[in-house]
Design a protein around this motif. Structure first.
Motif, PDB file in Angstrom:
ATOM      1  N   ASP A  61      -2.911  -6.347 -10.420  1.00  0.00           N
ATOM      2  CA  ASP A  61      -2.597  -7.915  -9.739  1.00  0.00           C
ATOM      3  C   ASP A  61      -1.923  -8.048  -8.321  1.00  0.00           C
ATOM      4  O   ASP A  61      -1.795  -9.035  -8.127  1.00  0.00           O
ATOM      5  CB  ASP A  61      -1.372  -8.255 -10.778  1.00  0.00           C
ATOM      6  N   LEU A  62      -1.457  -7.252  -8.154  1.00  0.00           N
ATOM      7  CA  LEU A  62      -0.790  -7.084  -6.523  1.00  0.00           C
ATOM      8  C   LEU A  62      -1.496  -7.395  -5.705  1.00  0.00           C
ATOM      9  O   LEU A  62      -2.201  -7.419  -4.396  1.00  0.00           O
ATOM     10  CB  LEU A  62       0.672  -5.970  -6.753  1.00  0.00           C
ATOM     11  N   LEU A  63      -2.870  -6.364  -5.797  1.00  0.00           N
ATOM     12  CA  LEU A  63      -4.516  -6.770  -5.036  1.00  0.00           C
ATOM     13  C   LEU A  63      -4.636  -7.893  -4.920  1.00  0.00           C
ATOM     14  O   LEU A  63      -5.391  -8.418  -3.858  1.00  0.00           O
ATOM     15  CB  LEU A  63      -4.888  -5.486  -5.339  1.00  0.00           C
ATOM     16  N   GLU A  64      -4.938  -8.552  -5.920  1.00  0.00           N
ATOM     17  CA  GLU A  64      -5.643  -9.642  -6.828  1.00  0.00           C
ATOM     18  C   GLU A  64      -4.942 -10.546  -5.753  1.00  0.00           C
ATOM     19  O   GLU A  64      -5.725 -11.564  -4.644  1.00  0.00           O
ATOM     20  CB  GLU A  64      -5.662 -10.281  -7.727  1.00  0.00           C
ATOM     21  N   LYS A  65      -3.571 -10.402  -4.966  1.00  0.00           N
ATOM     22  CA  LYS A  65      -2.447 -11.862  -4.874  1.00  0.00           C
ATOM     23  C   LYS A  65      -2.793 -10.910  -3.012  1.00  0.00           C
ATOM     24  O   LYS A  65      -2.960 -11.886  -2.387  1.00  0.00           O
ATOM     25  CB  LYS A  65      -0.852 -11.210  -4.950  1.00  0.00           C
ATOM     26  N   PHE A  66      -2.668  -9.829  -2.910  1.00  0.00           N
ATOM     27  CA  PHE A  66      -2.353  -9.264  -1.478  1.00  0.00           C
ATOM     28  C   PHE A  66      -4.481 -10.299  -0.762  1.00  0.00           C
ATOM     29  O   PHE A  66      -4.516 -10.608   0.145  1.00  0.00           O
ATOM     30  CB  PHE A  66      -2.948  -8.064  -1.273  1.00  0.00           C
ATOM     31  N   ASP A  67      -5.383 -10.075  -1.939  1.00  0.00           N
ATOM     32  CA  ASP A  67      -6.369 -10.532  -1.401  1.00  0.00           C
ATOM     33  C   ASP A  67      -6.708 -11.981  -1.175  1.00  0.00           C
ATOM     34  O   ASP A  67      -7.440 -12.502  -0.569  1.00  0.00           O
ATOM     35  CB  ASP A  67      -7.302 -10.303  -2.306  1.00  0.00           C
ATOM     36  N   GLU A  68      -5.723 -12.166  -1.952  1.00  0.00           N
ATOM     37  CA  GLU A  68      -6.056 -13.668  -1.479  1.00  0.00           C
ATOM     38  C   GLU A  68      -5.480 -14.244  -0.768  1.00  0.00           C
ATOM     39  O   GLU A  68      -5.185 -15.534   0.325  1.00  0.00           O
ATOM     40  CB  GLU A  68      -5.106 -15.164  -3.197  1.00  0.00           C
ATOM     41  N   LEU A  69      -3.786 -13.859  -0.409  1.00  0.00           N
ATOM     42  CA  LEU A  69      -3.022 -14.021   0.953  1.00  0.00           C
ATOM     43  C   LEU A  69      -4.586 -13.904   2.249  1.00  0.00           C
ATOM     44  O   LEU A  69      -4.206 -14.385   3.189  1.00  0.00           O
ATOM     45  CB  LEU A  69      -1.671 -13.012   0.743  1.00  0.00           C
ATOM     46  N   ILE A  70      -4.331 -12.580   2.686  1.00  0.00           N
ATOM     47  CA  ILE A  70      -5.417 -12.306   3.204  1.00  0.00           C
ATOM     48  C   ILE A  70      -6.692 -12.804   3.405  1.00  0.00           C
ATOM     49  O   ILE A  70      -7.544 -14.051   5.132  1.00  0.00           O
ATOM     50  CB  ILE A  70      -6.135 -10.000   3.336  1.00  0.00           C
ATOM     51  N   GLU A  71      -7.155 -13.973   2.725  1.00  0.00           N
ATOM     52  CA  GLU A  71      -8.983 -14.723   2.165  1.00  0.00           C
ATOM     53  C   GLU A  71      -7.766 -16.407   3.223  1.00  0.00           C
ATOM     54  O   GLU A  71      -8.192 -16.756   3.883  1.00  0.00           O
ATOM     55  CB  GLU A  71      -8.841 -15.132   1.119  1.00  0.00           C
ATOM     56  N   GLN A  72      -6.913 -16.147   2.117  1.00  0.00           N
ATOM     57  CA  GLN A  72      -6.073 -17.489   3.196  1.00  0.00           C
ATOM     58  C   GLN A  72      -5.963 -17.670   4.780  1.00  0.00           C
ATOM     59  O   GLN A  72      -5.812 -17.938   5.186  1.00  0.00           O
ATOM     60  CB  GLN A  72      -4.750 -18.232   2.836  1.00  0.00           C
ATOM     61  N   ARG A  73      -5.063 -15.936   4.745  1.00  0.00           N
ATOM     62  CA  ARG A  73      -5.338 -16.937   6.504  1.00  0.00           C
ATOM     63  C   ARG A  73      -5.972 -15.650   7.241  1.00  0.00           C
ATOM     64  O   ARG A  73      -6.415 -16.196   8.114  1.00  0.00           O
ATOM     65  CB  ARG A  73      -3.929 -15.190   6.848  1.00  0.00           C
ATOM     66  N   GLY A  74      -7.506 -15.497   6.673  1.00  0.00           N
ATOM     67  CA  GLY A  74      -8.706 -15.679   7.625  1.00  0.00           C
ATOM     68  C   GLY A  74      -8.348 -14.228   8.338  1.00  0.00           C
ATOM     69  O   GLY A  74      -9.301 -13.952   9.284  1.00  0.00           O
ATOM     70  N   TYR A  75      -7.903 -13.156   7.677  1.00  0.00           N
ATOM     71  CA  TYR A  75      -8.230 -11.715   7.594  1.00  0.00           C
ATOM     72  C   TYR A  75     -10.012 -11.392   7.717  1.00  0.00           C
ATOM     73  O   TYR A  75     -10.398 -12.033   6.833  1.00  0.00           O
ATOM     74  CB  TYR A  75      -7.573 -11.060   7.094  1.00  0.00           C
ATOM     75  N   PRO A  76     -10.351 -10.601   8.666  1.00  0.00           N
ATOM     76  CA  PRO A  76     -11.603 -10.351   8.104  1.00  0.00           C
ATOM     77  C   PRO A  76     -11.868  -9.348   6.647  1.00  0.00           C
ATOM     78  O   PRO A  76     -12.863  -9.369   6.270  1.00  0.00           O
ATOM     79  CB  PRO A  76     -12.062  -9.382   9.472  1.00  0.00           C
ATOM     80  N   ASN A  77     -11.056  -8.224   6.969  1.00  0.00           N
ATOM     81  CA  ASN A  77     -10.959  -6.877   6.097  1.00  0.00           C
ATOM     82  C   ASN A  77      -9.355  -6.775   5.536  1.00  0.00           C
ATOM     83  O   ASN A  77      -8.255  -7.562   6.563  1.00  0.00           O
ATOM     84  CB  ASN A  77     -11.799  -6.120   6.394  1.00  0.00           C
ATOM     85  N   ARG A  78      -9.253  -6.366   4.620  1.00  0.00           N
ATOM     86  CA  ARG A  78      -8.238  -5.642   3.797  1.00  0.00           C
ATOM     87  C   ARG A  78      -7.557  -4.261   4.954  1.00  0.00           C
ATOM     88  O   ARG A  78      -5.920  -4.884   5.227  1.00  0.00           O
ATOM     89  CB  ARG A  78      -7.657  -4.620   2.629  1.00  0.00           C
ATOM     90  N   SER A  79      -8.546  -3.679   5.968  1.00  0.00           N
ATOM     91  CA  SER A  79      -7.877  -3.054   6.761  1.00  0.00           C
ATOM     92  C   SER A  79      -7.174  -3.594   8.160  1.00  0.00           C
ATOM     93  O   SER A  79      -6.121  -3.127   8.696  1.00  0.00           O
ATOM     94  CB  SER A  79      -8.950  -1.933   7.228  1.00  0.00           C
ATOM     95  N   GLU A  80      -7.510  -4.763   8.979  1.00  0.00           N
ATOM     96  CA  GLU A  80      -6.980  -5.412   9.506  1.00  0.00           C
ATOM     97  C   GLU A  80      -5.945  -6.018   9.442  1.00  0.00           C
ATOM     98  O   GLU A  80      -4.934  -6.999   9.717  1.00  0.00           O
ATOM     99  CB  GLU A  80      -7.133  -6.803   9.291  1.00  0.00           C
ATOM    100  N   ALA A  81      -6.217  -6.761   7.587  1.00  0.00           N
ATOM    101  CA  ALA A  81      -4.701  -7.259   6.959  1.00  0.00           C
ATOM    102  C   ALA A  81      -3.164  -5.753   7.607  1.00  0.00           C
ATOM    103  O   ALA A  81      -1.814  -5.894   7.452  1.00  0.00           O
ATOM    104  CB  ALA A  81      -4.439  -7.811   6.099  1.00  0.00           C
ATOM    105  N   PHE A  82      -3.420  -5.068   6.358  1.00  0.00           N
ATOM    106  CA  PHE A  82      -2.635  -3.701   6.508  1.00  0.00           C
ATOM    107  C   PHE A  82      -2.076  -3.482   7.691  1.00  0.00           C
ATOM    108  O   PHE A  82      -1.006  -2.930   7.609  1.00  0.00           O
ATOM    109  CB  PHE A  82      -3.440  -2.389   5.687  1.00  0.00           C
ATOM    110  N   ARG A  83      -3.265  -3.206   9.285  1.00  0.00           N
ATOM    111  CA  ARG A  83      -2.828  -3.405  10.268  1.00  0.00           C
ATOM    112  C   ARG A  83      -1.542  -3.787  10.762  1.00  0.00           C
ATOM    113  O   ARG A  83      -0.892  -3.830  11.639  1.00  0.00           O
ATOM    114  CB  ARG A  83      -3.695  -2.851  11.279  1.00  0.00           C
ATOM    115  N   ASP A  84      -1.806  -5.152  10.722  1.00  0.00           N
ATOM    116  CA  ASP A  84      -0.443  -6.264  11.181  1.00  0.00           C
ATOM    117  C   ASP A  84       0.370  -5.858  10.081  1.00  0.00           C
ATOM    118  O   ASP A  84       1.442  -6.508  10.800  1.00  0.00           O
ATOM    119  CB  ASP A  84      -1.491  -7.209  10.580  1.00  0.00           C
ATOM    120  N   LEU A  85       0.431  -5.939   8.725  1.00  0.00           N
ATOM    121  CA  LEU A  85       1.748  -5.428   8.657  1.00  0.00           C
ATOM    122  C   LEU A  85       2.417  -4.261   8.794  1.00  0.00           C
ATOM    123  O   LEU A  85       3.865  -4.467   8.886  1.00  0.00           O
ATOM    124  CB  LEU A  85       1.477  -5.156   6.801  1.00  0.00           C
ATOM    125  N   ILE A  86       2.045  -3.403   9.074  1.00  0.00           N
ATOM    126  CA  ILE A  86       2.479  -2.855   9.731  1.00  0.00           C
ATOM    127  C   ILE A  86       3.562  -2.543  11.239  1.00  0.00           C
ATOM    128  O   ILE A  86       4.461  -2.249  11.403  1.00  0.00           O
ATOM    129  CB  ILE A  86       1.593  -1.466   9.867  1.00  0.00           C
TER     130      ILE A  86
END
Length: 139
Positions: A14-39
């Motif tokens: 469920d958390l991953l689904e919410k994260f995927d929705e968030l990164i899609e809304q923000r326009g990240y090309p993939n999860r890796s870039e979103a994780f890098r930005d969070l870090i």
């Protein structure tokens, strides 16, 4: 990113689904870039805790320019810290209210002190300090 390392992360579906929705809304090309930005964001925010760390940021002020001597007080504060204040933008919002944005750079403790002095000046309706990193220690 010359030296990429792959890691595995266990995360609730469920958390991953919410994260995927968030990164899609923000326009990240993939999860890796979103994780890098969070870090990076967490590392930058952590660096602000050190009074000696170099930071850049903006101080946003909204005030009524008719308040007696307010403009003079704000200008005096800015001149007192001319070495830290890089630039200012002044916008007339209406007949009474002004928006002022100051770009500021320096040690975290000094930047916070300057921002607090500006924001707490009598007559300032609203103020906010937004900090970021100079980018030197980020990859």
């Amino acid at each position: 990113m010359s030296n990429l390392t792959r890691i595995g992360v266990a995360i609730d579906a469920d958390l991953l689904e919410k994260f995927d929705e968030l990164i899609e809304q923000r326009g990240y090309p993939n999860r890796s870039e979103a994780f890098r930005d969070l870090i990076r964001n967490e590392l930058v925010e952590e660096s602000w805790q050190s009074p000696e760390s170099e930071v850049v940021g903006s101080v946003t002020l909204v005030y009524n320019h008719h308040v007696r001597q307010l403009n003079d007080k704000l200008l005096d504060l800015q001149h007192d810290h001319h070495d830290s204040i890089l630039s200012t933008l002044h916008v007339h919002l209406d007949h009474e209210n002004c928006l002022e944005v100051l770009l500021i750079k320096g040690k975290a403790a000094a930047v916070n002190q300057i921002a607090n002095a500006l924001i707490s000046t009598k007559g300032v309706k609203h103020g906010r300090l937004t900090l970021s990193s100079s980018g030197r220690n980020l990859e």
